[in-house]
Design an enzyme around this catalytic site. Structure first.
Site, mmCIF file in Angstrom:
data_model
loop_
_atom_site.group_PDB
_atom_site.id
_atom_site.type_symbol
_atom_site.label_atom_id
_atom_site.label_comp_id
_atom_site.label_asym_id
_atom_site.label_seq_id
_atom_site.Cartn_x
_atom_site.Cartn_y
_atom_site.Cartn_z
ATOM 1 N N ASP A 110 0.866 -1.299 0.044
ATOM 2 C CA ASP A 110 -0.009 0.105 0.032
ATOM 3 C C ASP A 110 0.839 1.063 -0.104
ATOM 4 O O ASP A 110 1.770 1.473 0.831
ATOM 5 C CB ASP A 110 -0.898 -0.097 1.383
ATOM 6 N N HIS A 117 -3.849 13.852 0.855
ATOM 7 C CA HIS A 117 -3.820 13.154 2.096
ATOM 8 C C HIS A 117 -2.619 12.889 3.063
ATOM 9 O O HIS A 117 -2.990 13.300 4.198
ATOM 10 C CB HIS A 117 -4.277 11.525 1.512
ATOM 11 N N GLU A 183 -10.144 3.730 4.218
ATOM 12 C CA GLU A 183 -9.318 4.506 3.090
ATOM 13 C C GLU A 183 -9.669 3.987 1.788
ATOM 14 O O GLU A 183 -9.652 2.983 1.292
ATOM 15 C CB GLU A 183 -7.788 4.390 3.402
ATOM 16 N N GLU A 185 -9.379 3.800 -1.954
ATOM 17 C CA GLU A 185 -7.972 3.893 -2.704
ATOM 18 C C GLU A 185 -8.506 3.003 -4.153
ATOM 19 O O GLU A 185 -9.276 2.334 -4.343
ATOM 20 C CB GLU A 185 -6.971 3.023 -1.932
ATOM 21 N N ASP A 217 -8.963 0.053 2.393
ATOM 22 C CA ASP A 217 -8.096 -0.186 3.265
ATOM 23 C C ASP A 217 -8.609 0.314 4.881
ATOM 24 O O ASP A 217 -7.951 1.244 5.180
ATOM 25 C CB ASP A 217 -6.623 0.579 2.893
ATOM 26 N N ARG A 221 -7.303 3.653 13.654
ATOM 27 C CA ARG A 221 -6.310 4.753 13.664
ATOM 28 C C ARG A 221 -5.578 4.685 15.210
ATOM 29 O O ARG A 221 -4.729 5.184 15.310
ATOM 30 C CB ARG A 221 -7.114 5.809 13.690
ATOM 31 N N GLN A 224 -3.156 2.103 15.166
ATOM 32 C CA GLN A 224 -1.920 2.402 14.239
ATOM 33 C C GLN A 224 -1.312 3.586 14.950
ATOM 34 O O GLN A 224 -0.071 3.532 14.829
ATOM 35 C CB GLN A 224 -2.948 3.054 12.958
ATOM 36 N N TYR A 228 2.697 2.400 15.016
ATOM 37 C CA TYR A 228 3.404 2.708 13.966
ATOM 38 C C TYR A 228 4.853 3.200 14.015
ATOM 39 O O TYR A 228 5.460 3.049 13.045
ATOM 40 C CB TYR A 228 2.393 3.648 12.894
ATOM 41 N N LYS A 237 -3.998 -2.163 10.434
ATOM 42 C CA LYS A 237 -4.264 -2.392 8.951
ATOM 43 C C LYS A 237 -4.632 -3.757 8.535
ATOM 44 O O LYS A 237 -5.421 -3.876 7.462
ATOM 45 C CB LYS A 237 -3.387 -1.712 8.087
ATOM 46 N N THR A 241 -8.610 -5.906 4.335
ATOM 47 C CA THR A 241 -8.497 -5.030 3.298
ATOM 48 C C THR A 241 -9.422 -5.624 2.359
ATOM 49 O O THR A 241 -9.429 -6.697 1.593
ATOM 50 C CB THR A 241 -6.986 -4.902 2.725
ATOM 51 N N GLU A 342 -9.730 12.416 7.816
ATOM 52 C CA GLU A 342 -9.568 13.698 7.250
ATOM 53 C C GLU A 342 -10.782 14.411 7.402
ATOM 54 O O GLU A 342 -11.070 15.826 7.743
ATOM 55 C CB GLU A 342 -9.054 13.614 5.885
HETATM 56 MN MN MN Z 1 -3.923 2.709 2.782
#
Ligand code: MN
Length: 399
Positions: A110, A117, A183, A185, A217, A221, A224, A228, A237, A241, A342
């Site tokens: 990914d 973004h 997400e 994508e 995806d 959060r 993550q 991360y 994640k 997916t 976002e």
């Molecule tokens: Mn992603």
């Protein structure tokens, strides 16, 4: 002209013809091509056993010349009156078949290719600092995801549990994610691989990539944010997916190629783009049936060709069935963000849905659908279909 009864503005008309894997009632899965609201059984229609397989991989591995030849034969089958009765026997209404994961996923990568973004997240996570990390405009940033948990559209998404450490807390908590996000994508499906030690130049993109699909995806959060640093996304994640059931071949996207945004600064020579490898895809994100965003793929800074060139520049092999996704598609404007974090500014500005419900992040029972269309060669649009998933409650767990 086709003998099929198709409205001229059908987004699954003869200019599209995406590939998938379907199972007719009581029969094993096989490869099909979608046309209108039906699917053509390719093994039956073309008599080629490669399409009797339960995955696209053997066909994808045959290479670009075969992809073209088969596309021409499918179009001929659907337009030549002499083929009509045989082809009609190989057509199934979509609502009578089960759609499967269309290809056996090799490696899954990914990327993070939207400047908007990356900038939005940088401003949220590093307020006051430079929104983009120093490497961002020099290489398409990516991470290796978990191909084993890539699922086809419609598969329920079970809320993950794990560790999170809310701001101000000394020790981490364990439990269901409180900040489950999406997400939106675009995914690129590799047809022809490349051997270990070789590089795929930007100019060879269309020899290797068969087509595109939609990707959601799903992202926890809170998990993550805690896990991360320093190695990147992991359990936040890898729980699910989702991909769309149809792969639109690049050959169907002739009218969708466009110039990507101007490069500033110019990247290193191995990433120099052709100036026409961007894709003008219009995405739509719906939450419980209401559109909450319309991200434009044409605004993506890095192209699919640059991503593949970067992914293999160190000599890493690419394989048939590899899937690499663009990263969240977000445009420059309000209403163009491809993730809830976002849209709601990190959860501080929840969005209000028609009916009065409010959402910062996803609740159990929420359904998210990402869809997209592209310009077609005849002026009508072609569809990528949709990828959808409903959030199921976390499974009970014993610590
Ligand atoms: Mn992603």
């Amino acid at each position: 002209m086709t003998w099929l009864d198709l409205p001229p503005d059908d987004v699954f008309g003869l200019d599209n013809l995406p590939y998938g894997v379907f199972a007719p009632p009581g029969a094993p899965p096989r490869v099909g091509v979608r046309v209108g609201d039906r699917v053509l059984d390719l093994a039956a229609a073309l008599g080629d056993p490669v399409f009797a397989e339960p995955a696209l991989n053997p066909f994808l591995g045959q290479g670009r010349d075969t992809w073209s030849a088969v596309r021409a034969r499918v179009r001929e089958t659907l337009t030549d009156d002499r083929r009509r009765s045989a082809a009609e026997a190989a057509l199934y209404p979509l609502d009578q078949v089960a759609l499967r994961l269309p290809y056996e996923i090799g490696d899954y990568v990914d990327f993070y290719a939207s400047e908007h973004h990356a900038g939005n997240l940088g401003r949220l996570f590093r307020p006051g600092g430079d929104p983009l990390p120093p490497n961002w405009k020099h290489l398409p940033i990516g991470y290796h995801g978990r191909s084993g948990t890539v699922v086809v559209s419609g598969t329920p998404v079970v809320r993950p549990v794990g560790q999170r450490r809310p701001p101000g807390s000394e020790a981490p908590f364990f439990g269901p994610s409180q900040r489950l996000d999406i997400e939106a994508e675009i995914g690129f499906v590799v047809g022809t691989g490349s051997p270990l030690g070789a590089r795929v130049p930007v100019s060879a993109f269309r020899d290797h990539v068969f087509g595109v699909c939609l990707v959601n995806d799903w992202s926890a959060r809170d998990l993550q944010a805690w896990e991360y640093v320093p190695l990147g996304p992991f359990l936040g994640k890898s729980f699910a997916t989702s991909v769309s059931p149809w792969v639109v071949p690049l050959e169907a996207l002739d009218a969708a190629w466009t110039a990507p945004p101007a490069r500033d600064p110019e990247p290193l020579p191995y990433l120099t783009d052709t100036g026409k490898d961007g894709l003008d895809l219009a995405l739509s994100v719906r939450l419980n049936g209401h559109e909450i965003s319309a991200p434009p793929f044409a605004a993506m800074y890095w192209t699919g060709a640059q991503m593949l060139a970067h992914m293999t520049v160190n000599g890493a092999a690419a394989r048939t069935g590899d899937l690499y996704a663009s990263g969240t598609v977000s445009g420059p404007g309000a209403g163009q963000e491809g993730s809830l974090i976002e849209i709601t500014r990190g959860g501080t500005e929840p969005l209000t849905l028609p009916g009065g419900a409010s959402r910062a992040f996803l609740e159990d029972g929420d359904e998210v659908t990402v869809s997209a269309t592209a310009p077609g060669p005849s002026g009508a649009r072609i569809g990528l279909g949709e990828v959808t998933g409903r959030v199921a409650p976390a499974r009970p767990f014993t610590p």
